[in-house]
Design a protein around this motif. Structure first.
Motif: not given
Length: 314
Positions: A252-273
């Motif tokens: 379901a998408g690359s797990h590189h740093l830019a899309q991982n941890f607090v950046f998953r799935p996108m910067c600013g959208h990591s809180g499930y909202r």
């Protein structure tokens, strides 16, 4: 010797194994007063006054949400296909369009007349999984070739010996095995070995299947003689069966740093909202990513309940 039959049709499904987990979860939900519907294809998240209030099926019927709509899809699918363009801020749509997917996957399902004869020892036939790489350099080369659009010379084989841990999955004396072939190009531009012709998956899947079985034969000599049937699912087949498997990407998408941890799935959208009130995202495209661990579902549920309580107390 029984020659393997290559079949790319979607439709064969197993009746045990991993399916028991979602069925058990469905039973829990039903016991709590919920309802589980399958075969209901959603083509739109219904919004009213800027808030998600339900979903619409391809048959035109709608299901209303009392508290929230929770989507287990990737952000690109959510923001670019399930929502009207005017409902999504342009910046969010731009981020979603740049969401990166990983390489593709080829799935082989084998029906065998006996266990795989591993050269390293018969005890390997009792393991649920056997990874055939074999070295880190091989993995790096395979990934680089796949990212370049080339069919890899030495693909990674994840061999799942299903009937070894669940004998009920096959008749007595027979075995079933699946092989997840990682990594592969979603769009084929050529062959790293220079022997497979064609750039469309329907044209190359048989030859790639043969390459996989040839590699398996090196580590399990005599395995080909035990194959009664092979069913192959190319990256295109996987996406056709499940739109979440974009390009055959099973994570379901690359797990590189830019899309991982607090950046998953996108910067600013990591809180499930999501960008739409009342609409939440869960699943492998959210933290902590792929894996059958249920963490994202639990965390998303907590977020929904907290937000619902805030709305009630206002």
């Amino acid at each position: 010797m029984v020659q393997p039959v290559l079949c790319r049709s979607i439709g064969a499904s197993s009746c045990g194994g991993a399916q028991r987990l979602p069925r058990a979860l469905a039973d829990v939900l039903t016991d709590c007063g919920g309802e589980v519907r399958t075969g209901f294809e959603v083509d739109r998240v219904v919004c009213r006054n800027g808030r998600a209030v339900g979903v619409r099926g391809t048959d035109g019927s709608t299901l209303k949400a009392r508290r929230a709509v929770i989507a287990n899809v990737g952000p690109a699918l959510l923001y670019r296909r399930l929502l009207e363009s005017e409902q999504v801020p342009a910046q969010v749509r731009g981020k979603a369009s740049r969401y990166r997917y990983g390489p593709g996957t080829l799935m082989l399902h084998l029906a065998l007349d006996g266990p795989l004869p591993w050269a390293a020892g018969d005890e390997l036939a009792r393991f649920a999984y056997v990874h055939v790489a074999p070295y880190v350099d091989d993995l790096a080369r395979t990934y680089a070739e796949s990212q370049a659009g080339l069919l890899p010379v030495e693909p990674l084989l994840i061999v799942g010996q299903t009937s070894a841990v669940d004998p009920t999955r096959a008749p007595a004396g027979r075995h079933v095995v699946w092989i997840q072939v990682r990594t592969l190009p979603s769009v084929v531009r050529g062959d790293a070995a220079g022997t497979i012709r064609g750039t469309a998956w329907p044209d190359v899947v048989d030859a790639m299947t043969d390459r996989v079985l040839t590699k398996l034969e090196r580590y399990a000599p005599g395995s080909r003689t035990r194959i009664a049937r092979v069913t192959a699912y190319s990256p295109e087949d996987l996406e056709a069966a499940d739109p979440n498997l974009v390009g055959g990407d099973s994570i379901a998408g690359s797990h590189h740093l830019a899309q991982n941890f607090v950046f998953r799935p996108m910067c600013g959208h990591s809180g499930y909202r999501t960008a739409i009130p009342g609409l939440y995202l869960t699943g492998a495209s959210t933290w902590p990513g792929a894996g059958n661990n249920a963490t994202s579902g639990r965390l998303a549920a907590r977020r929904v309940l907290r937000d619902a309580r805030r709305r009630v107390t206002r």
